[in-house]
Enzyme design. Structure first.
Site, PDB file in Angstrom:
ATOM      1  N   HIS A 112      41.374  41.648  43.518  1.00  0.00           N
ATOM      2  CA  HIS A 112      40.405  42.741  43.430  1.00  0.00           C
ATOM      3  C   HIS A 112      39.745  42.931  44.797  1.00  0.00           C
ATOM      4  O   HIS A 112      39.174  41.990  45.356  1.00  0.00           O
ATOM      5  CB  HIS A 112      39.354  42.432  42.358  1.00  0.00           C
ATOM      6  CG  HIS A 112      39.893  42.560  40.968  1.00  0.00           C
ATOM      7  ND1 HIS A 112      39.570  41.705  39.944  1.00  0.00           N
ATOM      8  CD2 HIS A 112      40.758  43.473  40.442  1.00  0.00           C
ATOM      9  CE1 HIS A 112      40.208  42.088  38.841  1.00  0.00           C
ATOM     10  NE2 HIS A 112      40.937  43.155  39.121  1.00  0.00           N
ATOM     11  N   GLU A 115      36.038  41.724  45.922  1.00  0.00           N
ATOM     12  CA  GLU A 115      35.616  40.335  45.682  1.00  0.00           C
ATOM     13  C   GLU A 115      35.859  39.501  46.945  1.00  0.00           C
ATOM     14  O   GLU A 115      36.708  38.608  46.983  1.00  0.00           O
ATOM     15  CB  GLU A 115      36.360  39.799  44.447  1.00  0.00           C
ATOM     16  CG  GLU A 115      35.998  40.611  43.205  1.00  0.00           C
ATOM     17  CD  GLU A 115      36.895  40.365  41.994  1.00  0.00           C
ATOM     18  OE1 GLU A 115      37.733  39.444  42.023  1.00  0.00           O
ATOM     19  OE2 GLU A 115      36.758  41.122  40.999  1.00  0.00           O
ATOM     20  N   ARG A 167      37.771  48.208  43.733  1.00  0.00           N
ATOM     21  CA  ARG A 167      38.366  47.073  42.999  1.00  0.00           C
ATOM     22  C   ARG A 167      39.904  47.111  42.968  1.00  0.00           C
ATOM     23  O   ARG A 167      40.567  46.088  43.082  1.00  0.00           O
ATOM     24  CB  ARG A 167      37.827  47.129  41.560  1.00  0.00           C
ATOM     25  CG  ARG A 167      38.513  46.236  40.530  1.00  0.00           C
ATOM     26  CD  ARG A 167      37.854  46.467  39.167  1.00  0.00           C
ATOM     27  NE  ARG A 167      38.589  45.903  38.049  1.00  0.00           N
ATOM     28  CZ  ARG A 167      38.365  44.678  37.543  1.00  0.00           C
ATOM     29  NH1 ARG A 167      37.484  43.886  38.074  1.00  0.00           N
ATOM     30  NH2 ARG A 167      39.051  44.269  36.487  1.00  0.00           N
ATOM     31  N   HIS A 236      38.791  34.871  41.782  1.00  0.00           N
ATOM     32  CA  HIS A 236      38.088  36.149  41.654  1.00  0.00           C
ATOM     33  C   HIS A 236      36.598  35.900  41.836  1.00  0.00           C
ATOM     34  O   HIS A 236      36.156  34.781  42.037  1.00  0.00           O
ATOM     35  CB  HIS A 236      38.333  36.741  40.254  1.00  0.00           C
ATOM     36  CG  HIS A 236      39.690  37.303  40.047  1.00  0.00           C
ATOM     37  ND1 HIS A 236      39.939  38.651  39.939  1.00  0.00           N
ATOM     38  CD2 HIS A 236      40.902  36.712  39.908  1.00  0.00           C
ATOM     39  CE1 HIS A 236      41.232  38.862  39.754  1.00  0.00           C
ATOM     40  NE2 HIS A 236      41.844  37.696  39.727  1.00  0.00           N
ATOM     41  N   GLU A 311      36.300  32.349  38.545  1.00  0.00           N
ATOM     42  CA  GLU A 311      35.336  33.390  38.947  1.00  0.00           C
ATOM     43  C   GLU A 311      34.273  32.717  39.802  1.00  0.00           C
ATOM     44  O   GLU A 311      33.412  31.998  39.297  1.00  0.00           O
ATOM     45  CB  GLU A 311      34.684  34.031  37.707  1.00  0.00           C
ATOM     46  CG  GLU A 311      35.648  34.806  36.827  1.00  0.00           C
ATOM     47  CD  GLU A 311      35.970  36.202  37.343  1.00  0.00           C
ATOM     48  OE1 GLU A 311      35.444  36.602  38.406  1.00  0.00           O
ATOM     49  OE2 GLU A 311      36.751  36.894  36.668  1.00  0.00           O
TER      50      GLU A 311
HETATM   51  O1  0X9 Z   1      38.513  41.345  34.457  1.00  0.00           O
HETATM   52  C1  0X9 Z   1      39.155  40.636  35.239  1.00  0.00           C
HETATM   53  O2  0X9 Z   1      40.230  40.980  35.713  1.00  0.00           O
HETATM   54  C2  0X9 Z   1      38.595  39.257  35.633  1.00  0.00           C
HETATM   55  N1  0X9 Z   1      37.199  39.393  35.968  1.00  0.00           N
HETATM   56  S1  0X9 Z   1      36.741  40.214  37.319  1.00  0.00           S
HETATM   57  O3  0X9 Z   1      35.288  40.324  37.296  1.00  0.00           O
HETATM   58  N2  0X9 Z   1      37.125  39.377  38.600  1.00  0.00           N
HETATM   59  O4  0X9 Z   1      37.409  41.473  37.339  1.00  0.00           O
HETATM   60  C3  0X9 Z   1      38.767  38.294  34.491  1.00  0.00           C
HETATM   61  C4  0X9 Z   1      40.194  38.081  34.085  1.00  0.00           C
HETATM   62  C5  0X9 Z   1      40.364  37.031  33.039  1.00  0.00           C
HETATM   63  N3  0X9 Z   1      41.730  36.928  32.592  1.00  0.00           N
HETATM   64  C6  0X9 Z   1      42.266  37.758  31.668  1.00  0.00           C
HETATM   65  N4  0X9 Z   1      41.559  38.585  30.971  1.00  0.00           N
HETATM   66  N5  0X9 Z   1      43.564  37.662  31.473  1.00  0.00           N
HETATM   67 ZN    ZN Z   2      38.446  40.039  39.961  1.00  0.00          ZN
END
Ligand code: 0X9
Ligand code: ZN
Length: 351
Positions: A112, A115, A167, A236, A311
């Site tokens: 992303h 980040e 993003r 992330h 994260e």
């Molecule tokens: O939403 C996402 O892609 C991730 N959080 S972020 O704030 N960095 O965008 C979390 C991803 C967790 N994994 C899955 N949902 N597979």
């Molecule tokens: Zn992310």
């Protein structure tokens, strides 16, 4: 367990309200101090100018990988595993002492764009692994490492030059540009909500699975090395959570406990550095369910048993716009976590 955060993560992660921009404007101004004259000079001496006290653009990170491959050519090798939509190299570095038949650990960052702490932490890990290798020789004895600091270079660059909170990738399939590279992987792709099929959303899954050259290149590499790679880590931000699959639905894989126990070692080691608290659990439990993520694909398709999304800090005070003076403390504690899981994995497999 209820996550404790300054803001509702759904508000911050998936929408980009005007207030967020207003609020972050001054934070953005203060986030990233300019290069010092010494660093500027280093660049002109054929070295690299990467530091861990400011955020750097893609070319500085890219040339750091080149620098490592040149100055530590006994253990570092770079490979361009593909190109982004805008033609940037997806440059991976393999760190290995050359001995055969070793398990490998994969670490990626910068999927992303906004980040920034993620690529900064991944390069901090590289610094430790390569330039401070004498402090932990067992890590290269036991593993090969595949490291991709910037998985979405176009989005990362765009967040530096034009829109700090960008993003997605920068491809153009429909009305709005960009696909969420963490909704684009071909495992339960596009399941769940209808809205992720809207190109204007932050979590647009793409016109089809692996529409993005970035995710496709990563998947091809992971697939080709799936027997060797035992741990998949994707960094992330933000929210201080160690996420364990599944992310796409509120259910746990059969071997969830194995994954949890290894992650727990990482979280404990991380917390022991300076007390940063992390939550450990699945994405649906702690934030939301979302399909098409790289972590789920690594486990569900490539068959990599230990697959995690980390994260990084913070919990929403600065959010994505984490001041650069946090790079070193975050690097240090995250490195402690990675060392701990590597050591634990070695112990598990040798007993
Ligand atoms: O939403 C996402 O892609 C991730 N959080 S972020 O704030 N960095 O965008 C979390 C991803 C967790 N994994 C899955 N949902 N597979
Ligand atoms: Zn992310």
């Amino acid at each position: 367990m209820e996550p404790t955060r300054g803001k509702n993560i759904l508000d911050v992660v998936l929408v980009k309200p005007d207030e967020l921009y207003r609020e972050t404007k001054s934070a953005i101004r203060n986030e990233n101090p300019p290069l010092s004259p010494i660093e500027e000079e280093l660049e002109n001496r054929g070295g690299h100018r990467l530091t861990w006290h400011r955020y750097h653009q893609y070319k500085d990170i890219d040339s750091y990988l080149g620098y490592l491959a040149k100055t530590h050519n006994d253990i570092c090798q770079t490979e361009v595993i593909g190109k982004s939509s805008e033609g940037r190299d997806l440059k991976l570095i393999k760190v290995s002492n050359g001995a055969a038949n070793k398990p490998a650990i994969w670490i990626d960052g910068g999927l992303h764009g906004r980040e920034w702490i993620s690529p900064a932490t991944v390069t901090y890990i590289l610094l430790q692994l390569v330039e401070f290798r004498d402090q932990h020789p067992e890590l290269l004895e036991a593993f090969d490492w595949y490291i991709l600091p910037v998985g979405n270079p176009d989005g990362y660059e765009y967040s530096h030059t034009t829109d700090r909170l960008w993003r997605k990738t920068r491809s153009k399939w429909a009305a709005c540009r960009g696909v969420d590279p963490n909704r684009n992987w071909d495992f339960h792709w596009g399941e769940g909500t209808v809205t992720t099929h809207d190109s204007c959303r932050e979590d647009f899954a793409g016109p089809q699975a692996f529409s993005e050259p970035e995710t496709r290149a990563m998947a091809e590499f992971l697939m080709a090395h799936r027997e060797q790679i035992k741990i998949y880590l994707t960094l992330h931000s933000y929210s201080q959570m160690w996420l364990v699959p599944w992310g796409y639905k509120n259910e746990k894989p059969k071997d969830y406990y194995d994954m949890y126990v290894l992650a727990e070692k990482g979280v404990q080691a991380l917390q022991s550095v300076r007390g940063t608290d992390y939550l450990l659990g699945t994405s649906p439990e702690l934030i939301y369910a979302a399909s098409g993520g790289s972590d789920d694909w690594a486990k569900g398709v490539a068959g990599i048993k230990y697959s995690y999304t980390i994260e990084l800090p913070d919990k929403g005070n600065y959010g994505f716009v984490l001041p650069a003076n946090q790079i070193e403390p975050v690097g240090e504690e995250t490195w402690a976590a990675i060392k701990a899981i590597a050591q634990q994995f070695s112990q598990m497999t040798h007993s």
